[in-house]
Design a protein around this motif. Structure first.
Motif, PDB file in Angstrom:
ATOM      1  N   ILE A   1      13.523  12.538  46.367  1.00  0.00           N
ATOM      2  CA  ILE A   1      12.221  12.848  46.955  1.00  0.00           C
ATOM      3  C   ILE A   1      11.827  11.724  47.903  1.00  0.00           C
ATOM      4  N   ASP A   2      11.509  12.092  49.133  1.00  0.00           N
ATOM      5  CA  ASP A   2      10.989  11.113  50.081  1.00  0.00           C
ATOM      6  C   ASP A   2       9.546  10.814  49.692  1.00  0.00           C
ATOM      7  N   THR A   3       9.266   9.553  49.338  1.00  0.00           N
ATOM      8  CA  THR A   3       7.922   9.141  48.946  1.00  0.00           C
ATOM      9  C   THR A   3       7.386   8.134  49.956  1.00  0.00           C
ATOM     10  N   LEU A   4       6.153   7.718  49.773  1.00  0.00           N
ATOM     11  CA  LEU A   4       5.577   6.705  50.648  1.00  0.00           C
ATOM     12  C   LEU A   4       6.298   5.370  50.509  1.00  0.00           C
ATOM     13  N   GLU A   5       6.976   5.141  49.376  1.00  0.00           N
ATOM     14  CA  GLU A   5       7.701   3.899  49.137  1.00  0.00           C
ATOM     15  C   GLU A   5       9.189   4.019  49.434  1.00  0.00           C
ATOM     16  N   GLY A   6       9.637   5.160  49.929  1.00  0.00           N
ATOM     17  CA  GLY A   6      11.059   5.392  50.177  1.00  0.00           C
ATOM     18  C   GLY A   6      11.572   6.513  49.293  1.00  0.00           C
TER      19      GLY A   6
ATOM     20  N   ALA B   1      14.494  11.700  40.827  1.00  0.00           N
ATOM     21  CA  ALA B   1      13.875  12.273  39.638  1.00  0.00           C
ATOM     22  C   ALA B   1      14.959  12.867  38.756  1.00  0.00           C
ATOM     23  N   ASP B   2      14.868  12.613  37.460  1.00  0.00           N
ATOM     24  CA  ASP B   2      15.778  13.173  36.458  1.00  0.00           C
ATOM     25  C   ASP B   2      15.113  14.360  35.784  1.00  0.00           C
ATOM     26  N   PHE B   3      15.919  15.193  35.131  1.00  0.00           N
ATOM     27  CA  PHE B   3      15.345  16.260  34.322  1.00  0.00           C
ATOM     28  C   PHE B   3      14.410  15.626  33.294  1.00  0.00           C
ATOM     29  N   GLY B   4      13.248  16.231  33.101  1.00  0.00           N
ATOM     30  CA  GLY B   4      12.246  15.710  32.182  1.00  0.00           C
ATOM     31  C   GLY B   4      11.144  14.951  32.893  1.00  0.00           C
TER      32      GLY B   4
ATOM     33  N   ARG C   1       1.953  15.564  42.850  1.00  0.00           N
ATOM     34  CA  ARG C   1       1.426  15.550  44.218  1.00  0.00           C
ATOM     35  C   ARG C   1       0.155  14.708  44.171  1.00  0.00           C
ATOM     36  N   GLY C   2       0.164  13.600  44.899  1.00  0.00           N
ATOM     37  CA  GLY C   2      -0.950  12.661  44.880  1.00  0.00           C
ATOM     38  C   GLY C   2      -2.132  13.128  45.701  1.00  0.00           C
TER      39      GLY C   2
ATOM     40  N   PRO D   1       8.033  11.076  41.678  1.00  0.00           N
ATOM     41  CA  PRO D   1       8.377  11.352  40.288  1.00  0.00           C
ATOM     42  C   PRO D   1       7.688  10.373  39.342  1.00  0.00           C
ATOM     43  N   CYS D   2       7.511  10.809  38.106  1.00  0.00           N
ATOM     44  CA  CYS D   2       6.893   9.981  37.073  1.00  0.00           C
ATOM     45  C   CYS D   2       7.613  10.263  35.755  1.00  0.00           C
TER      46      CYS D   2
END
Length: 87
Positions: free
Chosen positions: A49-54, A58-61, A66-67, A74-75
């Motif tokens: 996933i392209d995020t604001l930090e690069g 993300a793994d399953f689970g 969406r901020g 991912p979290c």
């Protein structure tokens, strides 16, 4: 030392599972793709996933969030459970 508390904010989130990969990719759009570099054959896939930090994987689970500015990231499930509750 001064202390601060997070403001209450509602977010959208979905948990990444083998069954939700395609719908989450559609939800995120072009900034999400299946990551296969270095993943052994037959191992669970990761979602890049392209995020604001690069780029984050993300793994399953994991939960995909969406901020407040429409960004995705991912979290890990334990952090999600400690930070969020159903609205």
């Amino acid at each position: 030392m001064p202390k601060f508390r997070k403001k209450p904010v509602e977010i959208e989130a979905r948990q990444l599972t083998p069954e939700t990969v395609d719908s989450i990719k559609r939800w995120i759009g072009a900034s999400a793709r299946i990551h296969t570099d270095g993943v052994p054959l037959g191992a669970p896939v990761k979602l890049a996933i392209d995020t604001l930090e690069g780029v984050m994987l993300a793994d399953f689970g994991d939960f995909i969030i969406r901020g407040v500015q429409g960004e995705f990231y991912p979290c890990k499930p334990d952090i999600f459970a400690a930070t969020y509750e159903a609205a």
